[in-house]
Design an enzyme around this catalytic site. Sequence first.
Site, PDB file in Angstrom:
ATOM      1  N   LYS A  16      -3.759 -28.326 -14.919  1.00 26.78           N
ATOM      2  CA  LYS A  16      -3.523 -27.808 -16.332  1.00 26.78           C
ATOM      3  C   LYS A  16      -2.799 -28.812 -17.191  1.00 26.78           C
ATOM      4  O   LYS A  16      -1.891 -29.784 -16.459  1.00 26.78           O
ATOM      5  CB  LYS A  16      -2.897 -26.534 -16.414  1.00 26.78           C
ATOM      6  CG  LYS A  16      -1.780 -26.243 -15.880  1.00 26.78           C
ATOM      7  CD  LYS A  16      -0.614 -26.577 -16.835  1.00 26.78           C
ATOM      8  CE  LYS A  16       0.838 -26.283 -15.995  1.00 26.78           C
ATOM      9  NZ  LYS A  16       1.891 -26.892 -16.783  1.00 26.78           N
ATOM     10  N   ASP A 144       2.805 -20.068 -13.773  1.00 21.51           N
ATOM     11  CA  ASP A 144       1.585 -20.565 -13.970  1.00 21.51           C
ATOM     12  C   ASP A 144       0.285 -20.170 -12.990  1.00 21.51           C
ATOM     13  O   ASP A 144      -0.730 -20.669 -13.356  1.00 21.51           O
ATOM     14  CB  ASP A 144       2.010 -22.183 -13.873  1.00 21.51           C
ATOM     15  CG  ASP A 144       2.919 -22.874 -14.928  1.00 21.51           C
ATOM     16  OD1 ASP A 144       3.073 -21.897 -15.882  1.00 21.51           O
ATOM     17  OD2 ASP A 144       3.144 -23.972 -14.852  1.00 21.51           O
TER      18      ASP A 144
HETATM   19  O1  C5P Z   1       7.512 -19.625 -12.059  1.00 21.10           O
HETATM   20  P1  C5P Z   1       7.981 -20.643 -11.460  1.00 21.10           P
HETATM   21  O2  C5P Z   1       8.406 -20.777  -9.776  1.00 21.10           O
HETATM   22  O3  C5P Z   1       6.802 -21.773 -11.457  1.00 21.10           O
HETATM   23  O4  C5P Z   1       8.994 -21.496 -12.299  1.00 21.10           O
HETATM   24  C1  C5P Z   1       9.775 -22.439 -11.748  1.00 21.10           C
HETATM   25  C2  C5P Z   1      11.304 -22.592 -12.442  1.00 21.10           C
HETATM   26  O5  C5P Z   1      10.781 -22.954 -13.794  1.00 21.10           O
HETATM   27  C3  C5P Z   1      11.641 -21.070 -12.771  1.00 21.10           C
HETATM   28  O6  C5P Z   1      12.520 -21.014 -11.498  1.00 21.10           O
HETATM   29  C4  C5P Z   1      12.660 -21.345 -13.919  1.00 21.10           C
HETATM   30  O7  C5P Z   1      13.695 -22.285 -13.730  1.00 21.10           O
HETATM   31  C5  C5P Z   1      11.790 -22.232 -14.743  1.00 21.10           C
HETATM   32  N1  C5P Z   1      10.796 -21.238 -15.729  1.00 21.10           N
HETATM   33  C6  C5P Z   1      11.519 -20.561 -16.776  1.00 21.10           C
HETATM   34  N2  C5P Z   1      11.007 -19.856 -17.479  1.00 21.10           N
HETATM   35  C7  C5P Z   1       9.489 -19.716 -17.513  1.00 21.10           C
HETATM   36  C8  C5P Z   1       8.841 -20.267 -16.492  1.00 21.10           C
HETATM   37  C9  C5P Z   1       9.495 -21.288 -15.400  1.00 21.10           C
HETATM   38  O8  C5P Z   1      12.805 -20.804 -16.898  1.00 21.10           O
HETATM   39  N3  C5P Z   1       9.060 -19.009 -18.061  1.00 21.10           N
END
Ligand code: C5P
Length: 310
Positions: A16, A144
């Site tokens: 994406k 995501d």
């Molecule tokens: O959810 P995911 O593991 O992909 O997110 C990776 C990191 O990105 C999270 O640990 C956080 O530090 C950051 N993040 C965030 N806010 C979001 C999505 C991701 O701070 N809405």
Amino acid sequence: MNVPSLDRVIVRSPGKVNLFLAVGELQDDGYHELASAFQALSLFEELTAIPSETFEISVTGDVDVSGVPLDDTNLALRAAKLLAERAGVGAGVHLHIHKGVPVAGGMGGGSADAAAALVACDALWNTGLHTNELHELAAELGADVPFALHGGTAIGVGRGDKLHPVLTRGRFEWVLAVAGEGLSTPVVYGELDRRRDAHRADLPIVPVLPRVDDEVLHALRAGDAARLAEALHNDLQAAAVALRPELKRVLEDGVAAGALIGIVSGSGPTIAFLCADAESALMVRDELQHAGYNALYAYGPASGTRVMSS
Ligand code: C5P
């Protein structure tokens, strides 16, 4: 326990680009409140799930896969284990992933792998979970992952996981310039927070509930690439460029090669260039490759995670 009846399931899941990414303040759970417009692109992860007594993973790719973890931290493996646990499946699985999405590039390749693993194992084990339940598991795995399941073009709010489909017309043409070394998503969010804290007096107030600019939705519905180019925005871009200053040059080189505009994809460091049409995109790709960049062509929107054969 459900006994596996298929000998393999092959699933495809898209990468994406974020057309718009507005980042609110850091919440107590360590995540930021987001408003994002996602578009799935025609760069795909292909995952094959084969019955096994244990949980195993192997990875090949059209892109450099040396950065992909093969241990328990791999998101696809975590997805398979989470589904097995929740659906009460006693079996394991061998996952083989062939990657088409750049690794740690801000294009959601790891999230696509997790979505692919959920869909493939669901079919392999015949878990009978409802789509909503798969979506909930996806959101547990990463912000995501639900979008990788869904595909197309969508607005995501909350952590980026509460999705609303968006109407689009026609195809948008993209070129991706892939940097050698990935950027860590938490590090880029951390840099944004640090910059906001350091310059709070000089910056506009960060909205409690960020929203996607209506102009993005109008441009998508009109199928108007030039209008969309004006509306693209990423709050993480300045942080990614601060951590990787050479990205500024990449952004300039793509526009000089004929792209309408370039934008950091997600947390970077991949730069996504939106082009006027397919012909122009292929020219931009060739020119960037000629200049020594690793450049890929893709179109969007692409469909979400799909079973290809079983
Ligand atoms: O959810 P995911 O593991 O992909 O997110 C990776 C990191 O990105 C999270 O640990 C956080 O530090 C950051 N993040 C965030 N806010 C979001 C999505 C991701 O701070 N809405």
